[in-house]
Scaffold this motif. Structure first.
Motif, PDB file in Angstrom:
ATOM      1  N   ARG A 171      -2.268   8.050  10.989  1.00 50.71           N
ATOM      2  CA  ARG A 171      -1.551   8.000  12.265  1.00 50.71           C
ATOM      3  C   ARG A 171      -0.309   8.859  12.119  1.00 50.71           C
ATOM      4  O   ARG A 171       0.590   8.533  11.348  1.00 50.71           O
ATOM      5  N   ILE A 172      -0.279   9.953  12.829  1.00 49.18           N
ATOM      6  CA  ILE A 172       0.851  10.879  12.733  1.00 49.18           C
ATOM      7  C   ILE A 172       1.498  10.964  14.100  1.00 49.18           C
ATOM      8  O   ILE A 172       0.829  11.142  15.101  1.00 49.18           O
ATOM      9  N   MET A 173       2.818  10.801  14.144  1.00 47.96           N
ATOM     10  CA  MET A 173       3.494  10.712  15.433  1.00 47.96           C
ATOM     11  C   MET A 173       4.135  12.021  15.875  1.00 47.96           C
ATOM     12  O   MET A 173       5.037  12.014  16.700  1.00 47.96           O
ATOM     13  N   HIS A 174       3.716  13.115  15.285  1.00 49.42           N
ATOM     14  CA  HIS A 174       4.234  14.399  15.752  1.00 49.42           C
ATOM     15  C   HIS A 174       3.097  15.405  15.756  1.00 49.42           C
ATOM     16  O   HIS A 174       2.026  15.135  15.204  1.00 49.42           O
ATOM     17  N   ASP A 195       9.779   9.610  13.045  1.00 52.94           N
ATOM     18  CA  ASP A 195       9.358  10.349  14.239  1.00 52.94           C
ATOM     19  C   ASP A 195       9.666   9.582  15.511  1.00 52.94           C
ATOM     20  O   ASP A 195      10.170  10.149  16.477  1.00 52.94           O
ATOM     21  N   TYR A 208       6.002   0.430  19.205  1.00 51.69           N
ATOM     22  CA  TYR A 208       5.376   1.738  19.056  1.00 51.69           C
ATOM     23  C   TYR A 208       5.133   2.014  17.555  1.00 51.69           C
ATOM     24  O   TYR A 208       4.097   2.532  17.165  1.00 51.69           O
ATOM     25  N   SER A 267      -8.018   3.559  20.286  1.00 54.02           N
ATOM     26  CA  SER A 267      -7.611   3.126  21.620  1.00 54.02           C
ATOM     27  C   SER A 267      -6.950   4.304  22.303  1.00 54.02           C
ATOM     28  O   SER A 267      -6.750   5.354  21.704  1.00 54.02           O
ATOM     29  N   ALA A 287      -5.362   8.047   6.464  1.00 49.45           N
ATOM     30  CA  ALA A 287      -4.282   8.411   5.549  1.00 49.45           C
ATOM     31  C   ALA A 287      -4.657   8.325   4.065  1.00 49.45           C
ATOM     32  O   ALA A 287      -4.186   9.139   3.283  1.00 49.45           O
ATOM     33  N   ASP A 290       0.847  -1.190   0.000  1.00 49.76           N
ATOM     34  CA  ASP A 290       0.000   0.000   0.000  1.00 49.76           C
ATOM     35  C   ASP A 290       0.888   1.248   0.000  1.00 49.76           C
ATOM     36  O   ASP A 290       1.566   1.534   0.978  1.00 49.76           O
ATOM     37  N   ALA A 348       3.411   6.650   5.040  1.00 55.42           N
ATOM     38  CA  ALA A 348       3.048   6.988   6.420  1.00 55.42           C
ATOM     39  C   ALA A 348       3.973   6.291   7.405  1.00 55.42           C
ATOM     40  O   ALA A 348       4.424   6.893   8.380  1.00 55.42           O
ATOM     41  N   GLU A 380      -3.916   3.994  23.487  1.00 53.44           N
ATOM     42  CA  GLU A 380      -2.489   3.656  23.479  1.00 53.44           C
ATOM     43  C   GLU A 380      -1.671   4.775  22.848  1.00 53.44           C
ATOM     44  O   GLU A 380      -2.207   5.634  22.153  1.00 53.44           O
ATOM     45  N   ILE A 381      -0.385   4.701  23.046  1.00 56.23           N
ATOM     46  CA  ILE A 381       0.527   5.716  22.513  1.00 56.23           C
ATOM     47  C   ILE A 381       0.510   5.752  20.979  1.00 56.23           C
ATOM     48  O   ILE A 381       0.854   6.752  20.367  1.00 56.23           O
ATOM     49  N   HIS A 382       0.053   4.650  20.349  1.00 51.54           N
ATOM     50  CA  HIS A 382      -0.010   4.622  18.884  1.00 51.54           C
ATOM     51  C   HIS A 382      -0.960   5.688  18.342  1.00 51.54           C
ATOM     52  O   HIS A 382      -0.722   6.258  17.292  1.00 51.54           O
ATOM     53  N   HIS A 383      -2.065   5.901  19.035  1.00 51.43           N
ATOM     54  CA  HIS A 383      -3.076   6.822  18.510  1.00 51.43           C
ATOM     55  C   HIS A 383      -3.107   8.155  19.220  1.00 51.43           C
ATOM     56  O   HIS A 383      -3.737   9.090  18.750  1.00 51.43           O
ATOM     57  N   PHE A 431      -8.730  -1.096  18.039  1.00 51.28           N
ATOM     58  CA  PHE A 431      -7.555  -1.270  17.170  1.00 51.28           C
ATOM     59  C   PHE A 431      -7.666  -2.579  16.381  1.00 51.28           C
ATOM     60  O   PHE A 431      -8.494  -3.429  16.681  1.00 51.28           O
ATOM     61  N   ILE A 439       6.320   7.681  10.357  1.00 49.88           N
ATOM     62  CA  ILE A 439       6.134   7.232  11.740  1.00 49.88           C
ATOM     63  C   ILE A 439       7.464   6.750  12.304  1.00 49.88           C
ATOM     64  O   ILE A 439       7.868   7.121  13.401  1.00 49.88           O
ATOM     65  N   ARG A 479       3.093  21.433  10.190  1.00 46.28           N
ATOM     66  CA  ARG A 479       3.397  21.865   8.826  1.00 46.28           C
ATOM     67  C   ARG A 479       2.150  22.481   8.209  1.00 46.28           C
ATOM     68  O   ARG A 479       1.035  22.096   8.557  1.00 46.28           O
ATOM     69  N   VAL A 531       0.335   4.472   0.119  1.00 49.10           N
ATOM     70  CA  VAL A 531       0.025   5.516   1.105  1.00 49.10           C
ATOM     71  C   VAL A 531       0.525   5.091   2.475  1.00 49.10           C
ATOM     72  O   VAL A 531       1.159   5.860   3.206  1.00 49.10           O
ATOM     73  N   GLY A 532       0.248   3.823   2.810  1.00 49.64           N
ATOM     74  CA  GLY A 532       0.677   3.295   4.099  1.00 49.64           C
ATOM     75  C   GLY A 532       2.196   3.262   4.202  1.00 49.64           C
ATOM     76  O   GLY A 532       2.765   3.539   5.249  1.00 49.64           O
ATOM     77  N   GLU A 549      -1.104  -0.965  15.988  1.00 53.17           N
ATOM     78  CA  GLU A 549      -1.436  -1.363  17.339  1.00 53.17           C
ATOM     79  C   GLU A 549      -2.144  -2.714  17.430  1.00 53.17           C
ATOM     80  O   GLU A 549      -1.939  -3.469  18.376  1.00 53.17           O
ATOM     81  N   GLY A 550      -2.974  -2.988  16.416  1.00 53.10           N
ATOM     82  CA  GLY A 550      -3.736  -4.225  16.480  1.00 53.10           C
ATOM     83  C   GLY A 550      -2.884  -5.481  16.370  1.00 53.10           C
ATOM     84  O   GLY A 550      -3.333  -6.574  16.680  1.00 53.10           O
ATOM     85  N   GLU A 561      -0.435  20.090   7.052  1.00 49.78           N
ATOM     86  CA  GLU A 561      -1.151  19.398   8.125  1.00 49.78           C
ATOM     87  C   GLU A 561      -2.219  20.309   8.714  1.00 49.78           C
ATOM     88  O   GLU A 561      -3.341  19.878   8.995  1.00 49.78           O
ATOM     89  N   ASN A 573      -3.662   4.316   8.799  1.00 45.72           N
ATOM     90  CA  ASN A 573      -2.945   4.513   7.552  1.00 45.72           C
ATOM     91  C   ASN A 573      -3.367   3.617   6.406  1.00 45.72           C
ATOM     92  O   ASN A 573      -3.188   3.978   5.254  1.00 45.72           O
ATOM     93  N   PHE A 574      -3.848   2.419   6.722  1.00 49.38           N
ATOM     94  CA  PHE A 574      -4.063   1.467   5.633  1.00 49.38           C
ATOM     95  C   PHE A 574      -5.517   1.392   5.194  1.00 49.38           C
ATOM     96  O   PHE A 574      -6.424   1.217   6.011  1.00 49.38           O
ATOM     97  N   PRO A 585      -0.863  -5.129   5.382  1.00 47.72           N
ATOM     98  CA  PRO A 585      -2.079  -5.286   6.177  1.00 47.72           C
ATOM     99  C   PRO A 585      -2.992  -6.406   5.675  1.00 47.72           C
ATOM    100  O   PRO A 585      -3.878  -6.841   6.391  1.00 47.72           O
TER     101      PRO A 585
END
Lengths: 194, 313
Positions: B189-192, A26, A147, B81, B166, A13, A19, B83-86, B114, A23, B196, A15-16, A151-152, B199, B141-142, A46
């Protein structure tokens, strides 16, 4: 993106894929791991679903000794430690207490530790190992990958030994031969044999 | 009849009570007041013709009146969720940005939202989301995952939904079936922190999308108006139940598009709320359903439409 020697994110994918590239950048930046990782390859699909991260670390940071962050000033009656950087002050105190007893370790202010002369030689004190950053490094790397991964993807297999590491995760049960069928070829792409 | 428009007043603490009195005298309503150090933000409804007057009065106080399309709405920002992911970046930035446009946002972190196959929504989450005016689903994202999990996450949700993710807008619109009220692509899912320009543009796009979805609902409401304008009922509740003013919540009474959330215990206060006199013998119980909220032990007031009550106050 981080100055890794090799950094690839692969995914069917597009786009993924993009991303996950961001990630990863970051997360590694946030956790201050860019300097530690030399090569990293991520594959995420996925549809299967599967997430694989495989990589190689740079050489491990060496242990931190007293001399690295403090000046040892031996006097006639006292040895005065002048602390330059507080980061390792807590483990240092713990070490000193363990070796010389709490009654012999005095800390008149934040940046000074005083020991009675004679309990330890200057050289010995300077070379005393206070902390080993590589101990927590393994945990940090696994945490970072956890991280980064979706998450799933709760079912996972992780490995970190010497300088190589991998992290495989999925939502479904992982096949027993996943390492041989999917992880080894990824290491091969980086020119490394697992 | 004067039309009330949602606006935000931003100014200093000094003499801001004059602005509050002015809005009150003009027949407007203040639905939310925030005092942050030296600054005051008032989310309010004011008569359209009087906005210039408020601007004039506010000028010497260095106050500013801005149109805020989302004032008087309560929006759920749903994250798969906690969690730190989201969290915190995507969900919090979205919630914060919607707040700037006047909305009252609540973040809802699902217990098991999730994953692609394993995503779930439980009855409590469903009911809490349904108590809002609109739900923003902050997805990942997917394309593949969103397509599979979204049907599970929207099961039983009756309020309008805006989906972010995404994949681009067209892809989202294609994979979400049946269609929802709004889509914002390119977020994921953006980690910052959103910082920008592209964004921040996405956040503006989200506000537009949310206002568009809510406008559609407002149009429907205009055809069959509510028996009482929610901010008006809010003023009545605040005036007649003094305990409300003693609550420490930022919004002890939250205005929604079709009702109110009163943050008092249902068991103790529901009857008092029902018997409140709105005007000339009409009680709250006559024109609204007073229900227990699934959010803590709060009271949820759902105002009935004119077609049902034949009362318009």
């Amino acid at each position: 993106m981080p100055p890794l020697n090799y950094f690839v994110v692969e995914s069917p994918d597009p786009v993924g894929r993009e991303a996950y590239e961001r990630i990863t950048g970051d997360v590694l930046q946030d956790l201050d791991l860019i300097k530690v990782i030399d090569r990293l390859h991520i594959y995420v699909d996925p549809k299967v679903p599967i997430f694989i991260a495989a990589g190689v670390l740079r050489h491990m940071p060496r242990s931190i000794r007293v001399g690295d962050f403090a000046n040892v000033n031996p006097g006639e009656k006292l040895i005065v430690l002048d602390i330059g950087d507080e980061t390792y002050l807590a483990p240092l105190l713990r070490e000193l207490w363990a070796h010389y007893g709490k009654e012999n370790v005095d800390q008149p202010d934040r940046f000074t530790i005083v020991l009675p002369a004679g309990v330890v030689g200057e050289e010995e004190l300077e070379q005393m190992v206070v902390a080993d950053p590589s101990e927590t490094l393994h945990k940090d790397i696994i945490y970072a990958l956890q991280y980064i991964a979706p998450e799933g993807f709760k079912v996972r297999r992780q490995y970190i030994k010497d300088e190589k590491f991998y992290y495989v995760a999925s939502e479904d049960t992982l096949p027993g031969d996943i390492v041989e069928t999917m992880v080894v070829p990824i290491f091969a792409k980086m020119g490394v044999t697992l | 009849m004067t039309t009330l428009v949602p606006v935000t007043y931003k100014g200093g603490v000094y003499r801001h009570d004059e602005i509050m009195d002015l809005i009150d005298d003009l027949g407007g309503y203040i639905v939310q007041k925030h005092v942050m150090a030296q600054d005051v933000v008032l989310q309010s409804f004011v008569p359209r013709d009087d906005i210039d007057l408020i601007r004039t009065v506010a000028k010497p106080l260095a106050g500013d009146v801005i149109e805020a399309p989302l004032v008087g709405t309560e929006i759920a920002v749903v994250s798969p969720s906690l969690e730190i992911h989201h969290l915190p970046h995507t969900a919090c930035d979205i919630a914060e940005y919607l707040r700037r446009s006047g909305a009252k946002t609540n973040m809802i972190g699902l217990a098991r939202g999730f994953g692609k196959r394993i995503a779930n929504l439980n009855d409590e989450e469903r009911d809490v989301i349904n108590e809002h005016d609109l739900a923003v689903y902050v997805l990942g994202n997917f394309e593949e995952c969103i397509e599979h999990k979204f049907p599970a996450l929207r099961r039983g949700i009756q309020v309008p939904i805006v989906v972010t993710g995404a994949p681009d807008r067209e892809t989202l619109a294609r994979i979400v079936d049946p269609p929802v009220e709004g889509y914002v692509g390119g977020v994921g899912r953006i980690m910052h922190r959103f910082k920008r320009p592209e964004e921040l543009a996405k956040l503006d796009e989200l506000v537009d999308e949310v206002s568009r979805a809510l406008d559609a609902r407002r149009d429907a409401l205009a055809r069959d108006p509510l028996s009482v304008f929610p901010p008006r009922l809010m003023a009545i509740v605040e005036e007649q139940i003094p305990e409300v003013t003693m609550l420490t919540h930022p919004t002890p009474v939250t205005a929604q598009m079709e009702g109110l959330r009163v943050k008092l215990p249902y068991d103790l206060y529901a009857d008092d709320v029902r018997s409140l006199d709105v005007t000339g013998g009409v009680t709250v119980g006559d024109i609204a359903d007073v229900l227990p909220s699934r959010m803590r032990n709060y009271i949820l007031i759902r105002i009935k439409p004119f077609s049902e009550t034949r009362i318009l106050v």
